[in-house]
Design a protein around this motif. Sequence first.
Motif, PDB file in Angstrom:
ATOM      1  N   PHE A  95       0.872  -1.226   0.014  1.00 23.64           N
ATOM      2  CA  PHE A  95      -0.024  -0.251  -0.167  1.00 23.64           C
ATOM      3  C   PHE A  95       0.737   1.210   0.018  1.00 23.64           C
ATOM      4  O   PHE A  95       0.620   2.132  -0.762  1.00 23.64           O
ATOM      5  CB  PHE A  95      -0.933  -0.029   1.167  1.00 23.64           C
ATOM      6  CG  PHE A  95      -1.751   1.186   1.282  1.00 23.64           C
ATOM      7  CD1 PHE A  95      -3.038   1.186   0.853  1.00 23.64           C
ATOM      8  CD2 PHE A  95      -1.452   2.342   1.869  1.00 23.64           C
ATOM      9  CE1 PHE A  95      -3.826   2.309   0.856  1.00 23.64           C
ATOM     10  CE2 PHE A  95      -2.148   3.407   2.101  1.00 23.64           C
ATOM     11  CZ  PHE A  95      -3.571   3.621   1.355  1.00 23.64           C
ATOM     12  N   ASN A  96       1.939   1.431   0.874  1.00 21.29           N
ATOM     13  CA  ASN A  96       2.806   2.502   0.850  1.00 21.29           C
ATOM     14  C   ASN A  96       3.560   2.826  -0.291  1.00 21.29           C
ATOM     15  O   ASN A  96       3.627   3.736  -0.826  1.00 21.29           O
ATOM     16  CB  ASN A  96       3.562   2.242   2.155  1.00 21.29           C
ATOM     17  CG  ASN A  96       2.877   2.198   3.417  1.00 21.29           C
ATOM     18  OD1 ASN A  96       1.808   2.546   3.669  1.00 21.29           O
ATOM     19  ND2 ASN A  96       3.672   1.882   4.449  1.00 21.29           N
ATOM     20  N   ALA A  97       3.984   1.556  -0.997  1.00 23.48           N
ATOM     21  CA  ALA A  97       4.564   1.773  -2.293  1.00 23.48           C
ATOM     22  C   ALA A  97       3.677   2.293  -3.211  1.00 23.48           C
ATOM     23  O   ALA A  97       4.117   3.268  -3.981  1.00 23.48           O
ATOM     24  CB  ALA A  97       5.190   0.381  -2.626  1.00 23.48           C
ATOM     25  N   ALA A  98       2.456   1.738  -3.334  1.00 24.41           N
ATOM     26  CA  ALA A  98       1.534   2.157  -4.457  1.00 24.41           C
ATOM     27  C   ALA A  98       1.419   3.732  -4.554  1.00 24.41           C
ATOM     28  O   ALA A  98       1.351   4.392  -5.235  1.00 24.41           O
ATOM     29  CB  ALA A  98       0.331   1.380  -4.321  1.00 24.41           C
ATOM     30  N   ALA A  99       1.073   4.212  -2.994  1.00 28.04           N
ATOM     31  CA  ALA A  99       0.724   5.467  -2.726  1.00 28.04           C
ATOM     32  C   ALA A  99       1.980   6.466  -2.916  1.00 28.04           C
ATOM     33  O   ALA A  99       1.634   7.481  -3.423  1.00 28.04           O
ATOM     34  CB  ALA A  99       0.541   5.597  -1.185  1.00 28.04           C
ATOM     35  N   ALA A 100       3.107   5.856  -2.660  1.00 26.65           N
ATOM     36  CA  ALA A 100       4.398   6.764  -3.006  1.00 26.65           C
ATOM     37  C   ALA A 100       4.581   6.862  -4.451  1.00 26.65           C
ATOM     38  O   ALA A 100       4.839   7.813  -4.980  1.00 26.65           O
ATOM     39  CB  ALA A 100       5.695   6.080  -2.440  1.00 26.65           C
ATOM     40  N   GLU A 101       4.337   5.841  -5.228  1.00 29.27           N
ATOM     41  CA  GLU A 101       4.349   5.884  -7.038  1.00 29.27           C
ATOM     42  C   GLU A 101       3.263   6.779  -7.450  1.00 29.27           C
ATOM     43  O   GLU A 101       3.715   7.666  -8.166  1.00 29.27           O
ATOM     44  CB  GLU A 101       3.981   4.503  -7.229  1.00 29.27           C
ATOM     45  CG  GLU A 101       4.331   4.367  -8.730  1.00 29.27           C
ATOM     46  CD  GLU A 101       4.100   3.043  -9.211  1.00 29.27           C
ATOM     47  OE1 GLU A 101       3.992   2.758 -10.662  1.00 29.27           O
ATOM     48  OE2 GLU A 101       3.797   1.801  -8.511  1.00 29.27           O
ATOM     49  N   HIS A 102       2.108   6.778  -6.866  1.00 29.16           N
ATOM     50  CA  HIS A 102       1.080   7.545  -7.443  1.00 29.16           C
ATOM     51  C   HIS A 102       1.456   9.231  -7.113  1.00 29.16           C
ATOM     52  O   HIS A 102       1.313   9.880  -7.910  1.00 29.16           O
ATOM     53  CB  HIS A 102      -0.042   7.164  -6.780  1.00 29.16           C
ATOM     54  CG  HIS A 102      -1.313   8.273  -7.024  1.00 29.16           C
ATOM     55  ND1 HIS A 102      -1.844   8.157  -8.582  1.00 29.16           N
ATOM     56  CD2 HIS A 102      -2.071   9.407  -6.520  1.00 29.16           C
ATOM     57  CE1 HIS A 102      -2.726   9.123  -8.396  1.00 29.16           C
ATOM     58  NE2 HIS A 102      -2.890   9.869  -7.387  1.00 29.16           N
ATOM     59  N   ARG A 103       1.849   9.456  -6.052  1.00 25.99           N
ATOM     60  CA  ARG A 103       2.160  10.821  -5.537  1.00 25.99           C
ATOM     61  C   ARG A 103       3.345  11.071  -6.323  1.00 25.99           C
ATOM     62  O   ARG A 103       3.636  12.473  -6.806  1.00 25.99           O
ATOM     63  CB  ARG A 103       2.591  10.897  -4.009  1.00 25.99           C
ATOM     64  CG  ARG A 103       1.454  10.938  -3.112  1.00 25.99           C
ATOM     65  CD  ARG A 103       1.648  11.108  -1.883  1.00 25.99           C
ATOM     66  NE  ARG A 103       1.938  12.689  -1.974  1.00 25.99           N
ATOM     67  CZ  ARG A 103       2.562  13.307  -1.107  1.00 25.99           C
ATOM     68  NH1 ARG A 103       3.022  12.671   0.077  1.00 25.99           N
ATOM     69  NH2 ARG A 103       2.632  14.708  -1.052  1.00 25.99           N
ATOM     70  N   ALA A 104       4.489  10.228  -6.764  1.00 22.15           N
ATOM     71  CA  ALA A 104       5.610  10.720  -7.722  1.00 22.15           C
ATOM     72  C   ALA A 104       4.919  10.782  -8.957  1.00 22.15           C
ATOM     73  O   ALA A 104       5.486  12.174  -9.533  1.00 22.15           O
ATOM     74  CB  ALA A 104       6.675   9.560  -7.843  1.00 22.15           C
ATOM     75  N   GLU A 105       4.025  10.106  -9.553  1.00 18.97           N
ATOM     76  CA  GLU A 105       3.379  10.339 -10.558  1.00 18.97           C
ATOM     77  C   GLU A 105       2.802  12.002 -10.660  1.00 18.97           C
ATOM     78  O   GLU A 105       2.900  12.754 -11.949  1.00 18.97           O
ATOM     79  CB  GLU A 105       2.427   9.286 -11.202  1.00 18.97           C
ATOM     80  CG  GLU A 105       2.834   8.081 -11.453  1.00 18.97           C
ATOM     81  CD  GLU A 105       2.035   6.978 -11.624  1.00 18.97           C
ATOM     82  OE1 GLU A 105       0.736   7.285 -11.854  1.00 18.97           O
ATOM     83  OE2 GLU A 105       2.154   5.869 -11.956  1.00 18.97           O
ATOM     84  N   VAL A 106       1.981  12.134  -9.503  1.00 16.76           N
ATOM     85  CA  VAL A 106       1.308  13.413  -9.650  1.00 16.76           C
ATOM     86  C   VAL A 106       2.367  14.656  -9.602  1.00 16.76           C
ATOM     87  O   VAL A 106       2.139  15.569 -10.420  1.00 16.76           O
ATOM     88  CB  VAL A 106       0.539  13.516  -8.397  1.00 16.76           C
ATOM     89  CG1 VAL A 106       0.157  15.032  -7.821  1.00 16.76           C
ATOM     90  CG2 VAL A 106      -0.743  12.666  -8.304  1.00 16.76           C
TER      91      VAL A 106
END
Length: 293
Positions: A242-253
């Motif tokens: 979950f933390n990795a997916a959230a960090a990836e999405h925030r990096a994309e944003v």
Amino acid sequence: MEAALRMLELDVRRRLDGLLQGNHLGLVPGPGTEPGEARTYQPGDDVRRMDWAVTARTTVPHIRETVADRELETWMAIDLSPSLDFGTAACEKRDLVIAATAAVAHLTRGGGNRIGAAVSTGAENLRIPARGGLAHARGMIRKIAEMPRAEEGTRGDLAALLEQLRRPPRRRGLIVVISDFLGGMEWQRPLRALSARHDIVAIEVVDPRDVDLPEVGTVVLSDPETGRQREVTASALLRKEFNAAAAEHRAEVAAGLRRAGAGHLVLRTDSDWIADTVRFVVARKRRWSGGVA
């Protein structure tokens, strides 16, 4: 509501007072956008201001200077979709959106400047024309704060909200986008289109549970914009994924905002949002003046 908004205004004006300077009393003071005279290119000049027509006629590189406008028109795209009706720290993300709206309104108000807003809850849209004056700023903040919440299962559309600011075309100015940027990345295209004509500031509103799943045992996760729910056990592996997916999405944003040339301010429900705003404004002023942020 009236007392809470007045206290918010006093807090914003007291702690942000002194950040305003230059011809534009706004978040992005700069050289202006109106075309001025052409002059010979000097080392260190911004190559994006090259005047190719004059350069071709004279065979000498020229740039086109700009004249600072005496008035700034600011438009805010405010996302109040159901994913913002959530918070696990000092406040809900929706409350932080209202606070950020008040900060922008009071930072850009005055000197003949105008401010307007396009607001969407996913179920209802609100458009507030750009006008100047303290009474207008207060009334705008009140209208936004009083917008009814959309029912759970209502999906927001940030891309459609940004499209509302593209048509009809407006005079060059400042666009401020306030959202949690959760969900798809379809907003990138209209944001890049807006950046061709306007300065862009994106305010990302974040709650700790958006980016970190704590060790809480069995928990029900709910998506407020689809109504879907799922009961899961917050194991070490699930929390890591979950933390990795959230960090990836925030990096994309962050990358999408960077490609659009937008300033990126992150406000968290577990942080001092005014202090974060002050740091952001000071850093932008240093960059505009040639200092090191």
